[in-house]
Every structure is written in structure tokens, then in C-alpha cells.
Scaffold this active site. Sequence first.
Site, PDB file in Angstrom:
ATOM      1  CE  LYS A  10      -3.912  -1.887   2.668  1.00  0.00           C
ATOM      2  NZ  LYS A  10      -4.951  -1.727   1.663  1.00  0.00           N
ATOM      3  NE  ARG A  69     -10.893  -9.701  -1.832  1.00  0.00           N
ATOM      4  CZ  ARG A  69     -11.226  -8.785  -2.738  1.00  0.00           C
ATOM      5  NH1 ARG A  69     -11.464  -9.124  -3.996  1.00  0.00           N
ATOM      6  NH2 ARG A  69     -11.361  -7.519  -2.399  1.00  0.00           N
TER       7      ARG A  69
HETATM    8  N1  BES Z   1      -7.958  -3.790   4.437  1.00  0.00           N
HETATM    9  C1  BES Z   1      -8.198  -3.398   3.105  1.00  0.00           C
HETATM   10  C2  BES Z   1      -9.513  -2.667   2.912  1.00  0.00           C
HETATM   11  C3  BES Z   1      -9.689  -1.351   3.600  1.00  0.00           C
HETATM   12  C4  BES Z   1      -9.618  -0.179   2.900  1.00  0.00           C
HETATM   13  C5  BES Z   1     -10.025  -1.294   4.927  1.00  0.00           C
HETATM   14  C6  BES Z   1      -9.825   1.032   3.526  1.00  0.00           C
HETATM   15  C7  BES Z   1     -10.233  -0.089   5.561  1.00  0.00           C
HETATM   16  C8  BES Z   1     -10.142   1.075   4.857  1.00  0.00           C
HETATM   17  C9  BES Z   1      -8.211  -4.625   2.186  1.00  0.00           C
HETATM   18  O1  BES Z   1      -7.457  -5.703   2.602  1.00  0.00           O
HETATM   19  C10 BES Z   1      -7.688  -4.187   0.864  1.00  0.00           C
HETATM   20  O2  BES Z   1      -6.558  -3.780   0.815  1.00  0.00           O
HETATM   21  N2  BES Z   1      -8.500  -4.289  -0.156  1.00  0.00           N
HETATM   22  C11 BES Z   1      -8.110  -3.891  -1.471  1.00  0.00           C
HETATM   23  C12 BES Z   1      -8.655  -4.911  -2.442  1.00  0.00           C
HETATM   24  C13 BES Z   1      -8.179  -4.723  -3.856  1.00  0.00           C
HETATM   25  C14 BES Z   1      -6.709  -5.066  -3.947  1.00  0.00           C
HETATM   26  C15 BES Z   1      -8.990  -5.609  -4.756  1.00  0.00           C
HETATM   27  C16 BES Z   1      -8.712  -2.521  -1.757  1.00  0.00           C
HETATM   28  O3  BES Z   1      -9.854  -2.285  -1.406  1.00  0.00           O
HETATM   29  O4  BES Z   1      -7.996  -1.697  -2.311  1.00  0.00           O
HETATM   30 ZN    ZN Z   2      -5.416  -5.571   1.964  1.00  0.00          ZN
END
Ligand code: BES
Ligand code: ZN
Length: 496
Positions: free
Chosen positions: A277, A351
Amino acid sequence: MQITLESKPFAGIETEALVFYVFEESDPVQGRVAEIDKLAGGLLGRLAKSGELTGKTLEFTLVHAPAGVKAARLLLVGAGKKEQFNSATLRKIAGAALRYLKSRSVKNLALLVREGDVTEEAAQSVAEGVLTADFEPDKYKTDKKNDKRIESVTIAGYSDAERTAGEKGLTKGRIIADSQNFARDLINEPSNKLTPAILAQKAEAMAKAAGLTVEILDEKRIAELKMGALLSVAQGSIEPPRMMIITYNPPSPRPGAPVIGLIGKAVTFDTGGISIKPADGMEKMKYDMAGGATMIGVMRALAALKPSVKVICVVPSTENMPGGRAQKPGDIQTAMSGKTIEVLNTDAEGRLILADGVHYAKQLGATHLIDAATLTGAVVVALAGINVGVFGSDQAFTDKLLASAKAAGEKMWQLPMDDEYREFIKGTVADIQNISSGKGAGATIGAMFIKEFTGDSPWIHLDIAGTAWNDDAKPWLAKGPTGVALRTLVHLVMSY
Ligand code: BES
Ligand code: ZN
Ligand code: ZN
């Protein structure tokens, strides 16, 4: 904080602040407000006439040294239109009043429940409102010299005949709010103070103290059980994963009753893994365990409320780190169910761990599944911090949850799960892939992936990514962890 019910006439209650709520009407000085107005020599009528007291939602009017009552102050809180008033408004009013008075160094208050509202539910809402409002995420601040504290709250307006109902609501509200604050405290912990192993210890301690059955699976057991999806996320971290199983067994189970499975995502820190990230805002990913903490909090409440259905809580927990052993985009993993997964983005890790979580909950006997997870940024785009995203495979079950959300005063909004979206996660070289091959509907895609592991069981997915953390304080709730969905889930289980 002490909360008591007082059935003596409110004029005689000795308190630093007597709080009551006022509706937005052509004449807001009515009923019990009119009684106080009379004692105070027509003061409230004059305030209404001058336009200072309108009853508009969360308008505060503070009166010092009022005549005719023993209270040192009167705090009038606007309750909005009477037709729209419900227990959710009352919860917010109670919470907002507490935070308003706390910031002014008041130490105790009495809240007067209005004529017509004196019910078990109202006492529950007031208790929930003040206790959740009192929570401050300041555990690690060392300078508490100037700390302001509300020591006691009195719920007034109940007659002797109404007392039993009030006490019942107060007890229930305290159990639920304390459990919500318990979850919020876990969510607030940073990842160096809350690893998967520490979370498991805390869950175990809570379960034992509450009289629940608990089992903690360590990395060895997780491997023996072939939970390959959970292990794939965990392999990048030096912190070992844990799988927590907390079970509530009802004293006299109803034959043929459903067994509810509650599964919560508990990624104690989500760096994204190799699909790392951006640095900006990454610190917030300590709350990526909010789903798991919420489910543990639900179990804490259920242990005291004693519903008549069995509930199995399953919390997979890990860090998501980009270590030397971390999984890489394109890796293929085999979930506990036997399904193979192409991990095209290591940041879509929630997931993966839920795949093994829901499968295991089913294997343990859960007939109805609900998961809660901070799963997608896409749900934040769709619903912001206002609504929880709801996905369901069974409309009757989903409707039941939405009704509980309404009753518990938590905003939730159902999003689609059409079969057409299944195409987006069809694998190229394995059964499925963990991200979409198309564009859009990111929150639905996350849900579709989890659904692959739920079989024919009625299942609901709650995406709390946008709602588990308040970026700004609300008048009734501090900035930080919210504990959202706990009240809804407790209500749902209790409704069986
Ligand atoms: N933990 C994150 C989602 C999240 C985003 C939680 C903002 C709280 C606040 C999750 O694991 C994630 O990173 N999801 C990705 C999925 C994508 C790679 C398909 C996302 O939402 O960017
Ligand atoms: Zn994630
Ligand atoms: Zn995550």
C-alpha cells in the site's frame, strides 16, 4: 461510570445537570418540558419565543441555576421532528449530552425520559448512548491530569410501576455497550501491541471469564487443517497466525434451531503485502482486525444475554507483511475447502483468510453464516462512513439482519450479488482469482469471492471498511474505533 434509575419526581433530583430533550414543534414547551417550564417560572417558554430553543436536532441550550428544580443546570437537547424520533435518536441525544457536559467538567447528570417514551427500550438506548459516548481512545496518553470524567448518570422519568422495565433495559444496554467498548478497545490497539497471538490471548481470557467455550489454533494446527488461504497471507510475517473459535451453547437448545456462525476478519496490520500500500494513511491499517474484534465483542454480550440458539464465532487472524517468505502476485494457493486460488493481488488478503474462516465455521456445524470485515476500499467509495455494506445469498435472512440493523440504530445498505459478477473472479489457471479481471463493483467482487466458500448456507457479508473507524469525532462518539455492527448482530441473534 455508574448508571442508576431514579423514580422520584425530577424536580427533586440533585444533579449537576438535568438533561431533557425537546421536539421541533411550533411550541416545543410541552408535556414534561412544560412542567419544568412552570417550575422555572416560564423560562423555557421565553427561550422558545426568542428563537433560542427550537428543538432542532442536537441543538444544545444550557441554563445555569434554574429556579424550581434541585439541578444545578438544565440542558435542553433538540430531538428534531417528533414523527422521526426513535430509539436511535434517543441513543444519540444521551451520548451527545454526555460528551457536551463532560467537556464542561460536569461529573454527573440525570437524563429525563419524556412522557410516552418510558420503555425498556428507551432505558437500553440511554445506557448504550452514554456508555459508548464515554469511551475515549486515549489509553496510551500518559498525562491524564486534565482528564474529565462523568462519574454517574441517572435515568429519570420512570414511575415505580415502570421501574422493572427500565432496569431490564438498563442492564441489557450496559452489557451491549460494554461489549461494544471492549471491541473498540481492541480495534484501537496498534499492531505492535496487538499481534494475532495477543489478540487470541485476549479473546481466550474474555471467553473464559464469560463462561464461553474457546479454542485457539496455532500455526501448526492451522497447517494440519490445511487452511492454505490463511497460511498464504501469514507466511510473509514473523508473527504466527491464529484461528480463534469461541462457542456459545444455549442452556436448552431448541431442536431444529439454526446454528449461527460469526466470522470476523482480524488482520492485525495490513501493509498490502508484496502488493504494498502507499505510505499515506497506512497507519490506519491497524484497524483491519475490526471485523474479528466485533465478533469477539458480540460473543461477550451473548454470554450474558443468553440467547436460545447456538453461536460459533470463528476469527482468523494474521498480519499481511511483505517479508522474504511472503506470497507473490500470481501464486496459487489451496484453501481448506480444496478450491485453488490465484492470488493476483496480495492486498486482497481479507477474502483469503475469510475463505478458510467460513469453511471452518460450516465444518464446525454453523448453518447460517455472517462475516464482518474491513474488506474493501470500494465500499468506502460507495457508502463512505455512513452505511455498512451488506451482501447476502438469502434474501429472507438478509432482510432479518436489515431489520435488526434498523432496530439497533446502525445504518446498513444492501448491495448487489448478481450471478453475472461471478465471471469477474473466474480463474485463468486456478479455480478462482482473488481480484476482479474487470472494472468496478469492488465491494461486490470481494463478497462474491467469499461466497465461493459458503456452499448452500444462507450467508451475509458485512463490509465495515468505511464505518469501523470515525475519522472525525461525532457529537455522540469519539474519533476512532466505532464497534459498528455489534449491536445489530446481538439483536439478530437475540431475535431467534
Ligand atoms: N484492508 C483493506 C480494505 C480497507 C480499505 C479497509 C480502507 C479499511 C479502509 C483490504 O485488505 C484491501 O486492501 N483491499 C483492497 C482490495 C483490492 C486489492 C482488490 C482494496 O480495497 O484496495
Ligand atoms: Zn489488503
Ligand atoms: Zn485488509
